[in-house]
Design an enzyme around this catalytic site. Structure first.
Site, PDB file in Angstrom:
ATOM      1  N   ASP A  17       6.596  -2.340 -12.148  1.00  0.00           N
ATOM      2  CA  ASP A  17       7.735  -1.389 -12.195  1.00  0.00           C
ATOM      3  C   ASP A  17       7.262  -0.128 -11.558  1.00  0.00           C
ATOM      4  OD1 ASP A  17      10.060  -0.594 -14.654  1.00  0.00           O
ATOM      5  OD2 ASP A  17       9.310   1.036 -13.168  1.00  0.00           O
ATOM      6  N   ASP A 115      13.753  -1.513  -9.360  1.00  0.00           N
ATOM      7  CA  ASP A 115      12.284  -1.100  -8.959  1.00  0.00           C
ATOM      8  C   ASP A 115      11.153  -1.781 -10.006  1.00  0.00           C
ATOM      9  OD1 ASP A 115      12.615   0.092 -11.711  1.00  0.00           O
ATOM     10  OD2 ASP A 115      11.303   1.403 -10.960  1.00  0.00           O
ATOM     11  N   GLU A 116      11.930  -3.035 -10.243  1.00  0.00           N
ATOM     12  CA  GLU A 116      11.004  -3.846 -11.325  1.00  0.00           C
ATOM     13  C   GLU A 116      11.204  -5.684 -10.736  1.00  0.00           C
ATOM     14  OE1 GLU A 116      11.707  -3.963 -15.215  1.00  0.00           O
ATOM     15  OE2 GLU A 116      13.542  -2.779 -14.969  1.00  0.00           O
TER      16      GLU A 116
HETATM   17  N1  DCP Z   1      17.761   5.114 -13.129  1.00  0.00           N
HETATM   18  C1  DCP Z   1      18.967   5.524 -13.484  1.00  0.00           C
HETATM   19  N2  DCP Z   1      19.662   5.932 -14.598  1.00  0.00           N
HETATM   20  C2  DCP Z   1      19.134   5.645 -15.610  1.00  0.00           C
HETATM   21  C3  DCP Z   1      17.617   5.066 -15.658  1.00  0.00           C
HETATM   22  C4  DCP Z   1      17.216   4.823 -14.200  1.00  0.00           C
HETATM   23  O1  DCP Z   1      19.640   6.027 -12.229  1.00  0.00           O
HETATM   24  N3  DCP Z   1      19.435   5.914 -16.904  1.00  0.00           N
HETATM   25  C5  DCP Z   1      17.444   4.737 -11.954  1.00  0.00           C
HETATM   26  C6  DCP Z   1      16.466   5.887 -11.279  1.00  0.00           C
HETATM   27  C7  DCP Z   1      14.907   5.380 -11.540  1.00  0.00           C
HETATM   28  C8  DCP Z   1      15.154   3.821 -11.397  1.00  0.00           C
HETATM   29  O2  DCP Z   1      16.544   3.769 -11.792  1.00  0.00           O
HETATM   30  O3  DCP Z   1      14.072   5.927 -10.760  1.00  0.00           O
HETATM   31  C9  DCP Z   1      14.127   3.107 -11.961  1.00  0.00           C
HETATM   32  O4  DCP Z   1      14.229   3.176 -13.398  1.00  0.00           O
HETATM   33  P1  DCP Z   1      13.181   3.261 -14.248  1.00  0.00           P
HETATM   34  O5  DCP Z   1      13.627   3.134 -15.702  1.00  0.00           O
HETATM   35  O6  DCP Z   1      11.940   2.229 -13.835  1.00  0.00           O
HETATM   36  O7  DCP Z   1      12.644   4.688 -14.181  1.00  0.00           O
HETATM   37  P2  DCP Z   1      11.594   5.398 -13.137  1.00  0.00           P
HETATM   38  O8  DCP Z   1      11.019   4.474 -12.142  1.00  0.00           O
HETATM   39  O9  DCP Z   1      12.294   6.546 -12.639  1.00  0.00           O
HETATM   40  O10 DCP Z   1      10.362   5.872 -14.034  1.00  0.00           O
HETATM   41  P3  DCP Z   1       9.310   5.291 -14.904  1.00  0.00           P
HETATM   42  O11 DCP Z   1       8.175   5.616 -14.169  1.00  0.00           O
HETATM   43  O12 DCP Z   1       9.227   5.612 -16.172  1.00  0.00           O
HETATM   44  O13 DCP Z   1       9.531   3.575 -14.462  1.00  0.00           O
HETATM   45 MG    MG Z   2      10.374   2.466 -12.765  1.00  0.00          MG
END
Ligand code: DCP
Ligand code: MG
Length: 377
Positions: A17, A115-116
């Protein structure tokens, strides 16, 4: 090795992720905001903006900002943060580069969101070999794209996913089969994919705080309380998860969903969020020249209850207006005045064209990990 040993040899599943994905991509392309609090989402309009945070950099998280939080709240927590609108085309492009890199290792591969992804590293034969490969993957993504990620390696998909989250950002967590129970037991139930604030409270109310508490709880009482989801939850807590890493053969649907920071029964708020989902989704559909015929709206109420309603059009279309009006009609039709925690939008029944279907590599697919496990519709 006899057949018995082969069938009992543990699987080795890797989950990766990306760290604060949208924000990290922005920091990669704009040097001036590196190491700063960066918030991706709606326009804060000096604190008066509507809409929510998509994600934010870890620097912004130290101010208490989180995904799905109202942008106005993010603004009051850290007014000097860099607030940027999402550039979804850019993130999709970075995502497909990452996924191509992951596929190139030649293991069974499954992308689960933008992203995963999972890789089935079982052919490597040992967790120590998997640890080395995981380290190489982290280095190659950092070298090629300047992005950091967190990786979990475990005997099941769910434990691997929980492990990738365990030491974010830039983490690498290996959970060998004999460590799985002790790894899971002390973690709060909230760490289970699909368990949000509300379900956590429901579980806390019956004395279940940790995954160990959940594992020790009588499964019949869980089922009585949560329905089928109760059994799935209990299995997760016991580390039981036979689900396999599944390659996709082309996209069958595209979906988006949003969880509200606080459950809401305000139809206009929900309608506005639906419009945002329509905008985001339509942008991806037009980039890929996808025409669709079926539109599905999902509402998850407080607790686990989820309802969906779908509409199939007479003709294939790529019209944003049709998508928006269908989505709003379906939403109205599902509206029950109860408090809502999540809404989702999906389009499917794509016009036959294999070349098109294979180009959209799974980002935002409906087969997300949590809905796959706990969907009740
Ligand atoms: N995303 C979004 N709205 C949300 C959750 C996520 O638009 N409520 C989008 C933005 C994030 C991407 O999806 O960058 C990936 O989600 P993740 O849950 O993996 O969150 P991040 O990658 O941003 O942070 P982390 O480091 O916690 O994985
Ligand atoms: Mg993420």
């Amino acid at each position: 090795m006899g057949p018995d040993l082969q069938t009992t040899s543990p699987r080795i599943i890797l989950h990766i992720d990306m760290d604060s994905f949208y924000a990290s991509v922005e920091m990669q392309v704009r040097h001036e905001i590196r190491g700063k609090p960066v918030v991706i989402g709606a326009d804060p309009k000096n604190g008066k903006g509507r809409g929510v945070v998509a994600t934010c950099s870890y620097e912004a998280r130290s101010f208490g900002i989180r995904s799905a939080m109202p942008i106005s709240q993010a603004f009051s927590l850290c007014p000097h943060a860099f607030f940027l609108p999402p550039d979804l085309n850019l993130y999709a492009k970075m995502s497909s580069e990452i996924m191509t890199c992951l596929r190139s290792y030649g293991f069974l591969f499954q992308q689960v969101s933008i992203d995963e992804a999972f890789l089935d590293l079982s052919p490597l034969g040992s967790f120590s070999a998997a640890r080395i490969l995981a380290g190489e993957i982290k280095i190659s993504i950092r070298t090629a794209m300047g992005l950091s990620c967190s990786i979990g390696v475990a005997p099941t998909k769910i434990v691997a996913k929980i492990a990738s989250d365990f030491q974010k950002p830039d983490g690498l967590t290996i959970v060998e089969p004999e460590q799985a129970a002790s790894f899971l037991a002390p973690l709060p139930v909230r760490k289970i994919p699909g368990i949000g604030k509300k379900s956590e409270q429901d579980l806390n109310r019956i004395g279940i705080r940790s995954i160990g508490d959940l594992a020790a709880y009588d499964v019949r009482r869980l089922i009585a309380r949560f329905g089928r989801g109760g059994n799935a939850l209990h299995e997760v807590a016991l580390g039981i998860d036979e689900s396999e890493v599944k390659e996709r053969d082309g996209m069958k649907s595209v979906s988006r969903e949003t969880t509200f920071e606080q459950d809401t029964d305000d139809l206009s708020t929900v309608g506005n969020v639906m419009d945002t989902l329509v905008e985001d989704m339509h942008r991806d559909l037009s980039d890929e020249e996808i025409r669709f015929r079926t539109i599905t709206v999902k509402i998850r109420y407080e607790g686990f209850v989820t309802k969906t309603r779908a509409k199939t059009l007479m003709h294939y279309t790529d019209s944003k207006r049709t998508l928006r009006s269908s989505a709003q009609d379906l939403l109205q039709g599902l509206w029950g005045g109860k408090r809502i925690r999540l809404i989702g939008l999906r389009v499917s029944a794509f016009e036959k064209n294999d070349a098109r279907q294979t180009t959209l590599d799974g980002s935002g697919s409906q087969d997300t990990f949590s809905s796959m496990r706990f969907k009740k519709d």
